[in-house]
Write an enzyme that holds these catalytic residues in place. Structure first.
Site, PDB file in Angstrom:
ATOM      1  N   SER A 182       0.864  -1.187   0.000  1.00 52.83           N
ATOM      2  CA  SER A 182       0.000   0.000   0.000  1.00 52.83           C
ATOM      3  C   SER A 182       0.894   1.228   0.000  1.00 52.83           C
ATOM      4  O   SER A 182       2.054   1.152   0.449  1.00 52.83           O
ATOM      5  CB  SER A 182      -0.860   0.005   1.270  1.00 52.83           C
TER       6      SER A 182
ATOM      7  N   TYR B 294      -2.658  -1.051  10.375  1.00 55.88           N
ATOM      8  CA  TYR B 294      -2.603  -1.285   8.925  1.00 55.88           C
ATOM      9  C   TYR B 294      -1.273  -0.784   8.358  1.00 55.88           C
ATOM     10  O   TYR B 294      -0.574  -1.506   7.634  1.00 55.88           O
ATOM     11  CB  TYR B 294      -3.782  -0.572   8.255  1.00 55.88           C
TER      12      TYR B 294
HETATM   13  P1  NAD Z   1     -11.080  -6.301  -0.650  1.00 59.66           P
HETATM   14  O1  NAD Z   1     -11.639  -6.220   0.712  1.00 59.66           O
HETATM   15  O2  NAD Z   1     -12.013  -6.331  -1.811  1.00 59.66           O
HETATM   16  O3  NAD Z   1     -10.084  -7.530  -0.813  1.00 59.66           O
HETATM   17  C1  NAD Z   1      -9.401  -8.150   0.241  1.00 59.66           C
HETATM   18  C2  NAD Z   1      -9.534  -9.626   0.033  1.00 59.66           C
HETATM   19  O4  NAD Z   1      -8.757 -10.330   1.012  1.00 59.66           O
HETATM   20  C3  NAD Z   1     -10.987 -10.102   0.187  1.00 59.66           C
HETATM   21  O5  NAD Z   1     -11.320 -10.918  -0.902  1.00 59.66           O
HETATM   22  C4  NAD Z   1     -10.970 -10.882   1.495  1.00 59.66           C
HETATM   23  O6  NAD Z   1     -11.899 -11.932   1.525  1.00 59.66           O
HETATM   24  C5  NAD Z   1      -9.549 -11.411   1.490  1.00 59.66           C
HETATM   25  N1  NAD Z   1      -9.102 -11.811   2.813  1.00 59.66           N
HETATM   26  C6  NAD Z   1      -9.194 -11.101   3.964  1.00 59.66           C
HETATM   27  N2  NAD Z   1      -8.703 -11.826   4.982  1.00 59.66           N
HETATM   28  C7  NAD Z   1      -8.284 -13.012   4.456  1.00 59.66           C
HETATM   29  C8  NAD Z   1      -7.682 -14.167   4.999  1.00 59.66           C
HETATM   30  N3  NAD Z   1      -7.414 -14.256   6.304  1.00 59.66           N
HETATM   31  N4  NAD Z   1      -7.389 -15.201   4.166  1.00 59.66           N
HETATM   32  C9  NAD Z   1      -7.669 -15.127   2.844  1.00 59.66           C
HETATM   33  N5  NAD Z   1      -8.232 -14.039   2.271  1.00 59.66           N
HETATM   34  C10 NAD Z   1      -8.535 -13.003   3.075  1.00 59.66           C
HETATM   35  O7  NAD Z   1     -10.099  -5.037  -0.780  1.00 59.66           O
HETATM   36  P2  NAD Z   1      -8.940  -4.736  -1.834  1.00 59.66           P
HETATM   37  O8  NAD Z   1      -8.851  -3.279  -1.889  1.00 59.66           O
HETATM   38  O9  NAD Z   1      -9.118  -5.490  -3.074  1.00 59.66           O
HETATM   39  O10 NAD Z   1      -7.640  -5.251  -1.041  1.00 59.66           O
HETATM   40  C11 NAD Z   1      -6.672  -6.100  -1.613  1.00 59.66           C
HETATM   41  C12 NAD Z   1      -5.289  -5.713  -1.108  1.00 59.66           C
HETATM   42  O11 NAD Z   1      -4.947  -4.413  -1.604  1.00 59.66           O
HETATM   43  C13 NAD Z   1      -5.183  -5.629   0.407  1.00 59.66           C
HETATM   44  O12 NAD Z   1      -3.942  -6.179   0.822  1.00 59.66           O
HETATM   45  C14 NAD Z   1      -5.196  -4.140   0.658  1.00 59.66           C
HETATM   46  O13 NAD Z   1      -4.534  -3.786   1.857  1.00 59.66           O
HETATM   47  C15 NAD Z   1      -4.463  -3.637  -0.555  1.00 59.66           C
HETATM   48  N6  NAD Z   1      -4.680  -2.220  -0.836  1.00 59.66           N
HETATM   49  C16 NAD Z   1      -5.922  -1.746  -1.198  1.00 59.66           C
HETATM   50  C17 NAD Z   1      -6.067  -0.388  -1.458  1.00 59.66           C
HETATM   51  C18 NAD Z   1      -7.375   0.214  -1.886  1.00 59.66           C
HETATM   52  O14 NAD Z   1      -7.476   1.447  -1.963  1.00 59.66           O
HETATM   53  N7  NAD Z   1      -8.391  -0.583  -2.195  1.00 59.66           N
HETATM   54  C19 NAD Z   1      -4.980   0.473  -1.341  1.00 59.66           C
HETATM   55  C20 NAD Z   1      -3.760  -0.039  -0.961  1.00 59.66           C
HETATM   56  C21 NAD Z   1      -3.619  -1.381  -0.712  1.00 59.66           C
END
Ligand code: NAD
Length: 271
Positions: free
Chosen positions: A161, A174
């Site tokens: 991130s 986080y």
């Molecule tokens: P999201 O909530 O749609 O996706 C997260 C996924 O991780 C979900 O499918 C959830 O079921 C899965 N998950 C959570 N805990 C789990 C576990 N214990 N075992 C297996 N799967 C698990 O959100 P996203 O934005 O797609 O997030 C994906 C990644 O991107 C994350 O690591 C998040 O920190 C990172 N990220 C997102 C953003 C943003 O703005 N959306 C920005 C920076 C980083």
């Protein structure tokens, strides 16, 4: 495949490669898994609780000409992660690329933060990524050496991130987990580079997914967020997916130990 798709696939060399994507039932993980499916790859679609989401990811992979299967595993469980890799090996022999994507947020002011809120985020975001990366490395090192000039025999991409470098008040758990991923990635990249294994991070900025849906539902919050993005656009999972495909392909073969910020310039502003 269209002629355009065919030439992209040939260039990327990802056809029939096996990609394991954690947290692939929604958001960024889903976008990445589908994009690899479009390259003709085999995709292991890991999910935690949303089986419907995982099935819809797999349907889209299959429709695009890729292969794959869905697998339920909590990335923070050593046993479940091992089970998932055993299944991948049974079906495809090994894996070529791990997309270490699963992650959660549990926000709280620092003085109010419970130990559960701290541990929960570290366990999924950092320990989960360690466990999945370790199993991938164990498979990669078993692959035969193909000479000094050979392409990578394994590839790990951590989804971190912008908060691995931008401090984030109210989200200390986080930001700490993402800062941890950054050093996990670099130390691991150094440890395995001679074995021809590449390890990198993609660090997204603000991407419209479920993790931050409170923002997308609130015009005021959205406007505030846009002020932090020089490029003046909210990112989409596809922005991360395109980068992941390139970073996993032979096109980026000399890149290891680095972080690519896919953030519309967010990291250009001071924290
Ligand atoms: P999201 O909530 O749609 O996706 C997260 C996924 O991780 C979900 O499918 C959830 O079921 C899965 N998950 C959570 N805990 C789990 C576990 N214990 N075992 C297996 N799967 C698990 O959100 P996203 O934005 O797609 O997030 C994906 C990644 O991107 C994350 O690591 C998040 O920190 C990172 N990220 C997102 C953003 C943003 O703005 N959306 C920005 C920076 C980083």
């Amino acid at each position: 495949y269209s002629p355009n798709q065919r030439s992209r696939i040939m260039k990327n060399n990802l056809q029939k490669k096996t990609i394991l994507v954690t947290g692939a039932s929604s958001g960024i993980g889903q976008g990445i898994a589908i994009r690899f499916g479009q390259q003709g790859a085999n995709v292991v679609v890991n999910y935690h609780s949303d089986e419907e989401g995982a099935k819809s990811t797999l349907d889209k992979i299959n429709a695009a000409g890729g292969d794959g299967f869905i697998y339920q595993a909590d990335v923070s469980s050593e046993e479940e992660v091992k089970g998932m890799y055993e299944e991948a090996v049974k079906k495809y022999g090994s894996i070529d690329v791990l997309i270490n994507n699963a992650g959660i947020q549990k926000d709280s002011s620092f003085s109010e933060m419970t130990l559960d809120e701290w541990n929960g985020v570290i366990k999924t975001n950092l320990t989960g990524q360690f466990l999945c990366a370790r199993e991938a490395i164990r498979l990669f090192v078993q692959k035969p050496d193909v000479g000094n000039e050979a392409k990578a025999k394994g590839n790990i991409i951590f989804i971190s991130s912008v908060h691995d470098i931008i401090p984030w008040a109210g989200h200390v758990n986080y930001a700490s987990s993402k800062g941890g991923i950054s050093m996990l990635m670099k130390s691991l990249a150094l440890e395995v580079a001679q074995k021809k294994i590449r390890v990198n991070c993609i660090s997204p900025g603000a991407i419209a997914t479920d993790i931050n849906d409170d923002v997308w539902k609130d015009e005021q919050k959205k406007a505030e967020l846009l002020k932090l993005i020089p490029y003046k656009r909210i990112g989409q999972p596809e922005d991360i997916a395109k980068t992941a495909v390139w970073l996993a392909s032979d096109e980026s073969d000399y890149i290891t130990g680095t972080t690519i910020y896919v953030d519309g310039g967010m990291t250009l502003y001071p924290g």
